[in-house]
Design a protein around this motif. Structure first.
Motif, PDB file in Angstrom:
ATOM      1  N   LYS A 142     -35.759 -35.575  -2.668  1.00  0.00           N
ATOM      2  CA  LYS A 142     -34.521 -35.756  -3.412  1.00  0.00           C
ATOM      3  C   LYS A 142     -33.695 -34.473  -3.306  1.00  0.00           C
ATOM      4  O   LYS A 142     -34.022 -33.479  -3.939  1.00  0.00           O
ATOM      5  N   GLU A 146     -38.169 -25.050  -9.417  1.00  0.00           N
ATOM      6  CA  GLU A 146     -37.291 -26.210  -9.585  1.00  0.00           C
ATOM      7  C   GLU A 146     -37.346 -27.112  -8.364  1.00  0.00           C
ATOM      8  O   GLU A 146     -37.352 -28.330  -8.468  1.00  0.00           O
ATOM      9  N   ARG A 184     -38.184 -32.339  -4.843  1.00  0.00           N
ATOM     10  CA  ARG A 184     -36.779 -31.920  -4.854  1.00  0.00           C
ATOM     11  C   ARG A 184     -36.546 -30.802  -3.844  1.00  0.00           C
ATOM     12  O   ARG A 184     -37.401 -29.952  -3.631  1.00  0.00           O
ATOM     13  N   ASN A 205     -21.617 -27.314 -11.805  1.00  0.00           N
ATOM     14  CA  ASN A 205     -22.697 -27.180 -10.840  1.00  0.00           C
ATOM     15  C   ASN A 205     -24.052 -27.030 -11.528  1.00  0.00           C
ATOM     16  O   ASN A 205     -25.025 -27.693 -11.175  1.00  0.00           O
ATOM     17  N   TYR A 206     -24.118 -26.179 -12.550  1.00  0.00           N
ATOM     18  CA  TYR A 206     -25.408 -25.939 -13.200  1.00  0.00           C
ATOM     19  C   TYR A 206     -25.843 -27.149 -14.020  1.00  0.00           C
ATOM     20  O   TYR A 206     -27.032 -27.455 -14.094  1.00  0.00           O
ATOM     21  N   GLU A 228     -17.046 -34.839  -2.640  1.00  0.00           N
ATOM     22  CA  GLU A 228     -15.789 -35.595  -2.675  1.00  0.00           C
ATOM     23  C   GLU A 228     -14.622 -34.669  -3.023  1.00  0.00           C
ATOM     24  O   GLU A 228     -14.791 -33.708  -3.771  1.00  0.00           O
ATOM     25  N   SER A 281     -31.281 -23.266 -13.725  1.00  0.00           N
ATOM     26  CA  SER A 281     -29.957 -23.870 -13.810  1.00  0.00           C
ATOM     27  C   SER A 281     -29.628 -24.306 -15.236  1.00  0.00           C
ATOM     28  O   SER A 281     -28.475 -24.222 -15.667  1.00  0.00           O
ATOM     29  N   GLN A 338     -30.510 -32.838 -12.310  1.00  0.00           N
ATOM     30  CA  GLN A 338     -31.236 -33.283 -11.130  1.00  0.00           C
ATOM     31  C   GLN A 338     -32.647 -32.711 -11.067  1.00  0.00           C
ATOM     32  O   GLN A 338     -33.572 -33.371 -10.636  1.00  0.00           O
ATOM     33  N   PHE A 339     -32.781 -31.468 -11.499  1.00  0.00           N
ATOM     34  CA  PHE A 339     -34.095 -30.827 -11.412  1.00  0.00           C
ATOM     35  C   PHE A 339     -35.018 -31.256 -12.554  1.00  0.00           C
ATOM     36  O   PHE A 339     -36.218 -31.409 -12.371  1.00  0.00           O
ATOM     37  N   VAL A 362     -30.898 -31.773  -4.039  1.00  0.00           N
ATOM     38  CA  VAL A 362     -29.958 -31.402  -5.097  1.00  0.00           C
ATOM     39  C   VAL A 362     -28.888 -30.561  -4.418  1.00  0.00           C
ATOM     40  O   VAL A 362     -29.157 -29.448  -3.960  1.00  0.00           O
ATOM     41  N   PHE A 363     -27.684 -31.096  -4.343  1.00  0.00           N
ATOM     42  CA  PHE A 363     -26.617 -30.429  -3.594  1.00  0.00           C
ATOM     43  C   PHE A 363     -25.862 -29.433  -4.455  1.00  0.00           C
ATOM     44  O   PHE A 363     -25.937 -29.459  -5.674  1.00  0.00           O
ATOM     45  N   GLY A 364     -25.098 -28.614  -3.788  1.00  0.00           N
ATOM     46  CA  GLY A 364     -24.209 -27.706  -4.498  1.00  0.00           C
ATOM     47  C   GLY A 364     -24.741 -26.283  -4.603  1.00  0.00           C
ATOM     48  O   GLY A 364     -24.199 -25.475  -5.335  1.00  0.00           O
ATOM     49  N   TYR A 398      -8.696 -28.078  -1.260  1.00  0.00           N
ATOM     50  CA  TYR A 398     -10.108 -28.445  -1.087  1.00  0.00           C
ATOM     51  C   TYR A 398     -11.028 -27.336  -1.600  1.00  0.00           C
ATOM     52  O   TYR A 398     -12.125 -27.589  -2.063  1.00  0.00           O
ATOM     53  N   ASP A 399     -10.602 -26.089  -1.466  1.00  0.00           N
ATOM     54  CA  ASP A 399     -11.416 -24.972  -1.946  1.00  0.00           C
ATOM     55  C   ASP A 399     -11.104 -24.625  -3.388  1.00  0.00           C
ATOM     56  O   ASP A 399     -11.639 -23.673  -3.923  1.00  0.00           O
ATOM     57  N   ASP A 421      -4.907 -29.535   2.203  1.00  0.00           N
ATOM     58  CA  ASP A 421      -6.093 -28.803   2.643  1.00  0.00           C
ATOM     59  C   ASP A 421      -6.412 -27.622   1.739  1.00  0.00           C
ATOM     60  O   ASP A 421      -7.553 -27.362   1.409  1.00  0.00           O
ATOM     61  N   TYR A 459     -25.128 -30.254 -13.337  1.00  0.00           N
ATOM     62  CA  TYR A 459     -25.582 -31.224 -12.339  1.00  0.00           C
ATOM     63  C   TYR A 459     -26.968 -30.854 -11.824  1.00  0.00           C
ATOM     64  O   TYR A 459     -27.865 -31.701 -11.754  1.00  0.00           O
ATOM     65  N   GLN A 460     -27.147 -29.564 -11.517  1.00  0.00           N
ATOM     66  CA  GLN A 460     -28.462 -29.145 -11.005  1.00  0.00           C
ATOM     67  C   GLN A 460     -29.546 -29.304 -12.056  1.00  0.00           C
ATOM     68  O   GLN A 460     -30.655 -29.761 -11.758  1.00  0.00           O
ATOM     69  N   PRO A 486     -19.099 -30.366  -6.279  1.00  0.00           N
ATOM     70  CA  PRO A 486     -20.312 -29.729  -5.762  1.00  0.00           C
ATOM     71  C   PRO A 486     -21.431 -30.741  -5.476  1.00  0.00           C
ATOM     72  O   PRO A 486     -22.188 -30.569  -4.532  1.00  0.00           O
ATOM     73  N   ALA A 487     -21.504 -31.775  -6.281  1.00  0.00           N
ATOM     74  CA  ALA A 487     -22.632 -32.688  -6.137  1.00  0.00           C
ATOM     75  C   ALA A 487     -22.465 -33.630  -4.953  1.00  0.00           C
ATOM     76  O   ALA A 487     -23.416 -33.954  -4.261  1.00  0.00           O
ATOM     77  N   THR A 488     -21.258 -34.069  -4.701  1.00  0.00           N
ATOM     78  CA  THR A 488     -21.085 -35.131  -3.718  1.00  0.00           C
ATOM     79  C   THR A 488     -20.179 -34.748  -2.562  1.00  0.00           C
ATOM     80  O   THR A 488     -20.095 -35.483  -1.577  1.00  0.00           O
ATOM     81  N   SER A 499     -17.344 -41.407  -7.218  1.00  0.00           N
ATOM     82  CA  SER A 499     -18.700 -41.873  -7.478  1.00  0.00           C
ATOM     83  C   SER A 499     -19.199 -41.219  -8.768  1.00  0.00           C
ATOM     84  O   SER A 499     -18.639 -40.225  -9.223  1.00  0.00           O
TER      85      SER A 499
END
Lengths: 362, 648
Positions: A182, A201, A157, B446-447, B188, B142, B453-454, A184-186, B199-200, B196, B449-450, B184-186, B525
């Motif tokens: 892999k 991590e 990761r 964000n956390y 989008e 996270s 993922q982690f 991990v974004f953001g 977006y933020d 505009d 998602y992280q 945050p993840a993608t 997505s």
């Protein structure tokens, strides 16, 4: 008694007109009493802001007439908002300048729809390069390119800010090496990514030179991280040389050659070099609108030259600016022109890659 | 370690260092008093002087500035009901009712005393913790940070007042508003309508000012008196100090909490005041006065938010990862001085670290002292007829909102949130719940998602996660059991049963927002969708429940403080004022900030305030001069206006 006769009013009006017209008639040799507004499209305290605030007082000293140089932070949209605003509003007398960074350049070359600025309309007068290092958790027992198979076998990761952020060439490099990384974004910053690495991590990480020297070097010395390669320094001809900050580390290209037994080539390598040029070789730039009088541009070029050639510049620059050679004047502008004109095939390759691997559409 | 700490103390106490520190404190107080500016504006003033300064003095100056922002921002929170910064949001709940009761001086001095003690305790904890804090910070991954955002969200249970359903719905809407912008993840875009600016995401200042400042200004104008309902200033500063000394353990607990939460990078000071406030409510026996002017509701958040700055120094110094917004600018200042943060701060540069810690303690003492001196004279402002203060407050709110991203859209967002806040106040929806949801939305997503993922789903079994989950459950249970009397929205009107149609209409509007969020989410997505979908459903179900309960005439949900007037066919004037302020935004857009204020001030003062020409002129000149001075001194920007842009 009539104090103001017709002639008097006329001469006053004339005088007023002359005063009002002063800025445009301003001789290129004198900024005395003027204020240069330096737009920084990032928040206060960030890397680009600190870079600008390091240069601002020196620029003020080095420009003819010693104008006041004020940094104006316009954060938002990962620097797109501030750059858009500059493109729209900058004055053309040399009193408006912009500081850009990789995250201003990448959306521009990728054709992000929010971008309403064009580097072709800007002239660069100073460009500061940076480099970076990729390092890995020692638990994978990987120490160099000879362990590539071990590296490929692992799913690792990588904590990243986003697919189109500063780490884009790093992600592309991983893909070229055929690694199973892999992302991990953001992450809010590269620093947050490093924290994720330190927590265990993330298994692999990347930091720019200054952050690597201050925060990762101690980890390496303590046996908690193993450096794999530096990104190297890419010049305008596309040659990749060792990073002067890390002369003992192989570059990505050397690492690739030793790991795969072949030189990197093809569209992917072309794209990698393009990203390196636009985001690292010219990571941070000072630009002026193109139609600023040539003498003013020359003044800025000379000022930048005077700053970086001052005998104590290296010492004052410290780790943050690093040992990289700063490009000034016409050199900076030539590099900019080269870096920001992207071959359409390469752009297509990049947008396809982003959309296929990361579902990011431009 | 102790000898280094002592020698650092000696250095801090040297004349030159103190002089720079006091300079920093003064700048910090000024930007703290002006809502919405915070450390960033302060840093803009100080940074140009840093170049070539001696690092110890420069650090003292920066720390002095950063340390007292949560002290200075109390003025607007208590006196005007405007949260000065994210650190003082909870102070509004009880501080402002105290000011209305004529106890502004007492509330202020209690707040400053707590700030002082909290800041000093924070520095003390820091001086021991800094050498061992590395593993603590690293143990919060996270997953734990996500659980902490849930813990923060659970404060809604305490702050919902009479109706938990309304609280959940409001928090849900807050989460929806907070997830506007880039996923945050993608990466989008979500719910941006192709604008505009969105977006933020919407800026925190616009949301907080809109929710609290605009409705409060309008409601005070409607009442047509001074902020204080009595003419006595009540007690003064001695009483406030004695109040704090009566609750030493509350101060100590809140300060320790503030320090620990501040030390966790990523969460920062955004919710620490709410957590401290809820803690005060949960641990108090007599809860009847919370939300109506209980001094403990001022003491708790104020002792926590100054200590939080001390905690936030830990990740900043040790890892170079700022724990809060003002720490981010402090970090920039350090780098500019040539000091690289990292492990070396507790190894080879420990002397510098202790200089920073002692400066922090000293700055808190100096800052609170200056504020206590100011408290009594400033409290007199609550005696001034409010109609004279209103244009100043509107000007400051708009000025602050605009600084967030220097876009006219900031002002539009301010007015939209102002409208939402106005009707939330009228119909008794807890605004703090919406604000908490908004503040925590990006972190929560964000956390989570992280973490997924982690760790895949193993994150749930991490010990830290389980501990925080238990704390959250206990806190919710306590909140539900005892939190029912807290009201942040004032009293209802006796005729409120008869305006149910309007109340349902407003709830229906929130229902539609939630529904729109779900619709948008479905087009994304998977990774970009999952969070907005979840919170959209939460908000949808909760607002539907509110609608049903309103229809059924449940007393807990029914609230309308304007019912009688509406039934009598009279306009309470809320909409008129909102229209006037929106008109002002349009005028700013057209002719720029300063010209618009030059027109707005005299017009408003003469028409609404029946002011005479000379005072009107003086007030207009004062206001315009003040805002121009601030803008110039802080190198800020004001809206130029279409006409201004066309001309220059």
């Amino acid at each position: 008694m009539k104090l103001l006769n017709k002639t008097g009013i006329c001469s006053m009006l004339l005088g007023a007109t002359a005063v009002l017209a002063m800025p445009s008639l301003l001789s290129a040799q004198d900024f005395a009493g003027e204020t240069v507004e330096w737009t920084i499209p990032f928040g206060v305290g960030g890397g680009t802001d600190v870079w600008a605030r390091f240069f601002a007082p020196q620029l003020s000293e080095a420009l003819p007439g010693k104008p006041t140089v004020v940094v104006l932070n316009v954060p938002g949209g990962g620097s797109i908002s501030g750059a858009n605003q500059f493109a729209m509003r900058a004055s053309h007398d040399g009193l408006s300048i912009l500081g850009t960074s990789a995250s201003t350049q990448y959306p521009a070359i990728l054709g992000d729809p929010r971008v309403r600025y064009d580097y072709a309309n800007w002239t660069a007068v100073l460009a500061s390069p940076t480099g970076g290092v990729v390092y890995i958790d020692p638990k994978y027992n990987v120490t160099g390119p000879q362990d590539i198979e071990k590296l490929r076998a692992e799913k690792i990761r990588f904590a990243s800010q986003g697919a189109t952020a500063l780490e884009m060439p790093v992600l592309l490099g991983f893909k070229m090496l055929g690694l199973n990384i892999k992302p991990v974004f953001g992450m809010e910053s590269r620093g947050a990514g490093r924290l994720a690495f330190e927590r265990g991590e993330a298994g692999i990480d990347f930091q720019t030179s200054s952050a690597y020297l201050s925060s990762v070097k101690p980890l390496v010395d303590g046996g908690k991280a193993v450096p794999l390669f530096s990104l190297g320094v890419v010049d305008a001809e596309g040659k990749v040389a060792r990073d002067p900050s890390f002369p003992d580390l192989p570059t990505f290209v050397e690492f690739y050659e030793q790991a795969t037994g072949a030189k990197p080539e093809g569209e992917a390598f072309g794209a990698w070099k393009a990203l390196m040029l636009a985001g690292f070789s010219l990571q941070k730039m000072v630009v002026l609108p193109k139609d600023v009088p040539a003498e003013v541009v020359a003044d800025y070029g000379n000022a930048a030259k005077a700053i970086v050639e001052a005998p104590d510049f290296r010492q004052r620059a410290g780790d943050e600016i690093g040992v990289y050679e700063q490009l000034v004047g016409p050199d900076a502008d030539a590099a900019l022109k080269g870096a920001l004109t992207l071959d359409p095939g390469i752009r297509e390759f990049l947008t396809n890659w982003l959309s296929e691997d990361y579902n990011v559409r431009m | 370690m102790f000898d280094i700490a002592l020698s650092a103390l000696g250095q801090v106490m040297s004349g030159g260092h103190i002089a720079f520190l006091v300079l920093g404190v003064c700048v910090g107080l000024i930007v703290g008093i002006l809502p919405g500016l915070g450390g960033i504006a302060g840093m803009s003033i100080l940074l140009p002087f840093l170049y070539g300064m001696d690092p110890t003095s420069a650090l003292g100056m920066l720390i002095g500035m950063v340390a007292v922002i949560p002290t200075g921002d109390t003025f607007t929170s208590v006196m005007m009901g405007i949260p000065g910064s994210s650190a003082s949001q909870a102070t509004v709940l009880d501080g402002f009712p105290m000011a209305k009761r004529g106890e502004a001086a007492r509330a202020l001095s209690a707040a400053f005393t707590s700030s002082l003690l909290g800041g000093v305790i924070g520095a003390l904890v820091l001086s021991f913790a800094i050498v061992i804090a590395r593993p603590l910070v690293l143990s919060f991954s996270s997953a734990e940070l996500f659980m902490l955002t849930l813990f923060g969200l659970s404060m809604v249970a305490v702050l919902s007042g009479r109706s938990l359903t309304k609280g959940i719905a409001a928090a849900g809407i807050g989460l929806v508003i907070g997830s506007i912008g880039t996923a945050p993840a993608t990466g989008e875009a979500r719910m941006t309508f192709g604008i505009d600016y969105l977006y933020d995401g919407v800026s925190l200042v616009a949301v907080a000012m809109g929710l609290f400042a605009i409705p409060e200004v309008i409601s005070l104008l409607k009442r047509g008196s001074a902020i204080s309902e009595t003419t006595a200033l009540g007690g003064g500063w001695g009483k406030g100090m004695r109040d704090v000394l009566r609750y030493p353990w509350l101060v100590a607990r809140c300060a320790s909490m503030g320090c620990v939460i501040g030390a966790l990078p990523g969460l920062g000071g955004a919710v620490v005041d709410w957590i401290a406030y809820s803690h005060a409510v949960q641990t108090s026996r007599d809860k009847s006065q919370f939300g109506k002017g209980d001094v403990r509701g001022v003491i708790a958040p104020e002792s926590a938010n100054n200590a939080c700055q001390g905690g936030a120094l830990i990740p900043t110094l040790l890892f170079g990862v700022p724990g809060s917004g003002s720490m981010a600018v402090f970090l920039g200042g350090m780098v500019l001085l040539g000091i690289q943060p990292g492990v070396t701060m507790v190894e080879t540069k420990l002397d510098l670290t202790y200089t920073i810690i002692w400066s922090l303690a000293l700055a808190n003492v100096v800052g609170a002292g200056l504020c206590v001196l100011l408290a009594r004279p400033v409290a007199r402002l609550t005696q001034v007829p409010f109609v004279y203060l209103a244009p100043f407050m509107v000007m400051i709110a708009m000025f602050a909102a605009f600084q967030a991203s220097r876009s006219m859209a900031d002002l539009v967002a301010l007015m939209v949130m102002g409208m939402v806040g106005m009707y939330m106040r009228r119909f008794g929806w807890p605004r703090p719940a919406l604000l908490i949801g908004f503040v925590l939305a990006p972190g929560a997503e964000n956390y989570l998602y992280q973490a997924v993922q982690f760790y895949d789903w193993d994150w749930i079994t991490r010990p830290g996660v389980i501990i925080i989950a238990l704390i959250t459950i206990i806190s919710v249970w306590l909140g539900l059991r005892f939190g029912t009397e807290i009201s942040s929205e004032g009293d209802s009107d006796t005729a409120d049963q008869k305006t149910r149609g309007r109340q349902i209409a407003f709830a229906g509007l929130l229902f539609l927002v939630a529904a729109y969020c779900i619709l948008e989410a479905l087009q994304l997505s998977f990774l970009g969708m999952i969070f907005p979908l979840t919170i959209g459903i939460l908000a949808l179900v909760a607002s539907l429940a509110v609608i049903l309960r309103l229809r059924a005439g449940r007393v807990a949900e029914i609230h309308d403080d304007d019912a009688s007037a509406t039934l009598a066919g009279e306009s309470s004037g809320r909409e008129t004022y909102l229209a006037v302020f929106s008109g002002l935004v349009a005028l700013i857009w057209l002719i720029g900030f300063i010209p618009a204020m030059v027109i707005f001030f005299p017009t408003f003062l003469i028409v609404a305030g029946k002011a005479r020409p000379v005072p009107t002129l003086l007030m207009t000149a004062g206001a315009v001069g003040f805002i121009s001075l601030i803008t110039w001194a802080m190198a800020l920007r004001l809206p130029e206006g279409l006409i201004g842009q066309a001309l220059f």
